[in-house]
Motif scaffolding. Structure first.
Motif, PDB file in Angstrom:
ATOM      1  N   LEU A  88     -24.530  34.923  12.352  1.00 59.21           N
ATOM      2  CA  LEU A  88     -25.525  34.438  11.406  1.00 59.21           C
ATOM      3  C   LEU A  88     -26.937  34.335  11.973  1.00 59.21           C
ATOM      4  N   GLN A  89     -27.041  33.793  13.180  1.00 60.99           N
ATOM      5  CA  GLN A  89     -28.343  33.520  13.795  1.00 60.99           C
ATOM      6  C   GLN A  89     -28.237  33.854  15.272  1.00 60.99           C
ATOM      7  N   THR A  90     -29.271  34.454  15.824  1.00 61.36           N
ATOM      8  CA  THR A  90     -29.246  34.891  17.213  1.00 61.36           C
ATOM      9  C   THR A  90     -28.921  33.722  18.137  1.00 61.36           C
ATOM     10  N   ASP A  91     -27.900  33.921  18.977  1.00 63.79           N
ATOM     11  CA  ASP A  91     -27.490  32.946  19.970  1.00 63.79           C
ATOM     12  C   ASP A  91     -28.214  33.279  21.270  1.00 63.79           C
ATOM     13  N   GLU A  92     -28.642  32.240  21.974  1.00 60.37           N
ATOM     14  CA  GLU A  92     -29.427  32.417  23.191  1.00 60.37           C
ATOM     15  C   GLU A  92     -28.755  33.369  24.174  1.00 60.37           C
ATOM     16  N   GLY A  93     -29.513  34.369  24.636  1.00 60.33           N
ATOM     17  CA  GLY A  93     -29.016  35.318  25.624  1.00 60.33           C
ATOM     18  C   GLY A  93     -28.171  36.436  25.054  1.00 60.33           C
ATOM     19  N   LEU A  94     -28.017  36.483  23.742  1.00 61.50           N
ATOM     20  CA  LEU A  94     -27.188  37.509  23.107  1.00 61.50           C
ATOM     21  C   LEU A  94     -28.044  38.375  22.190  1.00 61.50           C
ATOM     22  N   PRO A  95     -27.520  39.529  21.770  1.00 59.86           N
ATOM     23  CA  PRO A  95     -28.297  40.409  20.886  1.00 59.86           C
ATOM     24  C   PRO A  95     -28.700  39.706  19.588  1.00 59.86           C
ATOM     25  N   ARG A 113      -2.436  15.682  25.949  1.00 62.89           N
ATOM     26  CA  ARG A 113      -2.203  14.381  26.574  1.00 62.89           C
ATOM     27  C   ARG A 113      -2.345  13.283  25.525  1.00 62.89           C
ATOM     28  N   ASP A 114      -1.350  12.421  25.452  1.00 67.31           N
ATOM     29  CA  ASP A 114      -1.406  11.244  24.571  1.00 67.31           C
ATOM     30  C   ASP A 114      -1.712  11.611  23.123  1.00 67.31           C
ATOM     31  N   GLY A 115      -1.126  12.718  22.652  1.00 65.30           N
ATOM     32  CA  GLY A 115      -1.297  13.121  21.257  1.00 65.30           C
ATOM     33  C   GLY A 115      -2.624  13.767  20.939  1.00 65.30           C
ATOM     34  N   ARG A 116      -3.375  14.148  21.974  1.00 66.74           N
ATOM     35  CA  ARG A 116      -4.676  14.795  21.773  1.00 66.74           C
ATOM     36  C   ARG A 116      -4.806  15.998  22.703  1.00 66.74           C
ATOM     37  N   ILE A 117      -5.861  16.750  22.477  1.00 67.28           N
ATOM     38  CA  ILE A 117      -6.136  17.936  23.290  1.00 67.28           C
ATOM     39  C   ILE A 117      -7.053  17.518  24.430  1.00 67.28           C
ATOM     40  N   ALA A 118      -6.590  17.742  25.676  1.00 69.49           N
ATOM     41  CA  ALA A 118      -7.342  17.339  26.862  1.00 69.49           C
ATOM     42  C   ALA A 118      -8.071  18.518  27.514  1.00 69.49           C
ATOM     43  N   ARG A 119      -7.646  19.741  27.212  1.00 66.77           N
ATOM     44  CA  ARG A 119      -8.325  20.921  27.737  1.00 66.77           C
ATOM     45  C   ARG A 119      -8.151  22.070  26.756  1.00 66.77           C
ATOM     46  N   VAL A 120      -9.231  22.827  26.563  1.00 70.91           N
ATOM     47  CA  VAL A 120      -9.212  24.054  25.770  1.00 70.91           C
ATOM     48  C   VAL A 120      -9.911  25.130  26.587  1.00 70.91           C
ATOM     49  N   SER A 121      -9.221  26.224  26.844  1.00 73.16           N
ATOM     50  CA  SER A 121      -9.810  27.380  27.528  1.00 73.16           C
ATOM     51  C   SER A 121      -9.688  28.563  26.579  1.00 73.16           C
ATOM     52  N   ASN A 122     -10.834  29.045  26.080  1.00 74.55           N
ATOM     53  CA  ASN A 122     -10.848  30.134  25.095  1.00 74.55           C
ATOM     54  C   ASN A 122     -11.175  31.467  25.747  1.00 74.55           C
ATOM     55  N   TYR A 123     -10.520  32.528  25.269  1.00 70.48           N
ATOM     56  CA  TYR A 123     -10.731  33.869  25.799  1.00 70.48           C
ATOM     57  C   TYR A 123     -10.750  34.895  24.680  1.00 70.48           C
ATOM     58  N   TYR A 124     -11.706  35.803  24.762  1.00 75.27           N
ATOM     59  CA  TYR A 124     -11.753  36.992  23.918  1.00 75.27           C
ATOM     60  C   TYR A 124     -12.533  38.040  24.686  1.00 75.27           C
ATOM     61  N   ASN A 125     -12.516  39.272  24.206  1.00 79.09           N
ATOM     62  CA  ASN A 125     -13.164  40.377  24.894  1.00 79.09           C
ATOM     63  C   ASN A 125     -14.630  40.433  24.480  1.00 79.09           C
ATOM     64  N   LEU A 126     -15.506  39.913  25.336  1.00 80.07           N
ATOM     65  CA  LEU A 126     -16.933  39.872  25.035  1.00 80.07           C
ATOM     66  C   LEU A 126     -17.502  41.273  24.823  1.00 80.07           C
ATOM     67  N   GLN A 127     -17.069  42.237  25.606  1.00 78.05           N
ATOM     68  CA  GLN A 127     -17.584  43.605  25.476  1.00 78.05           C
ATOM     69  C   GLN A 127     -17.209  44.182  24.105  1.00 78.05           C
ATOM     70  N   ASP A 128     -16.021  43.885  23.624  1.00 76.89           N
ATOM     71  CA  ASP A 128     -15.609  44.332  22.301  1.00 76.89           C
ATOM     72  C   ASP A 128     -16.496  43.701  21.229  1.00 76.89           C
ATOM     73  N   TRP A 129     -16.766  42.390  21.366  1.00 74.22           N
ATOM     74  CA  TRP A 129     -17.646  41.706  20.413  1.00 74.22           C
ATOM     75  C   TRP A 129     -19.040  42.326  20.416  1.00 74.22           C
ATOM     76  N   LEU A 130     -19.588  42.565  21.594  1.00 71.85           N
ATOM     77  CA  LEU A 130     -20.920  43.182  21.693  1.00 71.85           C
ATOM     78  C   LEU A 130     -20.947  44.559  21.053  1.00 71.85           C
ATOM     79  N   ARG A 131     -19.888  45.331  21.251  1.00 71.49           N
ATOM     80  CA  ARG A 131     -19.802  46.657  20.633  1.00 71.49           C
ATOM     81  C   ARG A 131     -19.784  46.539  19.109  1.00 71.49           C
ATOM     82  N   GLN A 132     -19.050  45.564  18.590  1.00 72.20           N
ATOM     83  CA  GLN A 132     -18.928  45.409  17.138  1.00 72.20           C
ATOM     84  C   GLN A 132     -20.223  44.955  16.483  1.00 72.20           C
ATOM     85  N   ILE A 133     -21.025  44.168  17.186  1.00 66.69           N
ATOM     86  CA  ILE A 133     -22.259  43.690  16.558  1.00 66.69           C
ATOM     87  C   ILE A 133     -23.457  44.595  16.833  1.00 66.69           C
ATOM     88  N   ALA A 134     -23.275  45.618  17.690  1.00 70.59           N
ATOM     89  CA  ALA A 134     -24.389  46.532  18.029  1.00 70.59           C
ATOM     90  C   ALA A 134     -24.864  47.325  16.829  1.00 70.59           C
TER      91      ALA A 134
END
Length: 134
Positions: A88-95, A113-134
């Motif tokens: 939607l809007q240019t994100d800093e450092g991105l196209p 932990r204790d019924g909640r989320i204590a860590r989230v590590s997200n992964y996707y292919n940044l190069q694929d995303w950059l190719r798709q938005i080019a």
């Protein structure tokens, strides 16, 4: 415990998809660790909330085709999914954003932990995303 953790993660993704940020953030521990894709680590619910404000400003995303997996100790989980989105809007450092759409496979690792989320590590292919938005 497995069903409670499954419901927790289903609620997390459902809240994300409807942009219900109060519910989304309430599912996190106060000291949640957030590993950003191919970037740095942030800690704390306030930092996660700031990240989500930026995300909401720059992207409109849905997480679909979610498969949840749980470790033997039931305190760790993983999700495999597809992200469908609009830049939607240019994100800093991105196209420059101009309403480009994208579809990406992604994944996340969780510590619970204790019924909640204590860590989230997200992964996707940044190069694929950059190719798709080019």
């Amino acid at each position: 415990m497995l069903e409670a953790h499954r419901k927790l993660l289903e609620t997390y993704y459902a809240a994300f998809n409807r942009e219900d940020w109060p519910t989304f953030l309430s599912l996190l521990t106060d000291d949640v660790v957030h590993d950003l894709n191919q970037s740095h680590r942030e800690q704390g619910r306030d930092a996660f909330a700031a990240f989500m404000r930026r995300m909401t400003r720059c992207y409109r995303e849905q997480i679909v085709d979610i498969t949840l997996l749980f470790g033997e100790d039931r305190n760790r989980a993983a999700a495999e999914y597809t992200v469908t989105g609009t830049y939607l809007q240019t994100d800093e450092g991105l196209p420059e954003a101009s309403g480009q759409t994208y579809t990406l496979p992604g994944g996340a690792f969780f510590e619970l932990r204790d019924g909640r989320i204590a860590r989230v590590s997200n992964y996707y292919n940044l190069q694929d995303w950059l190719r798709q938005i080019a």
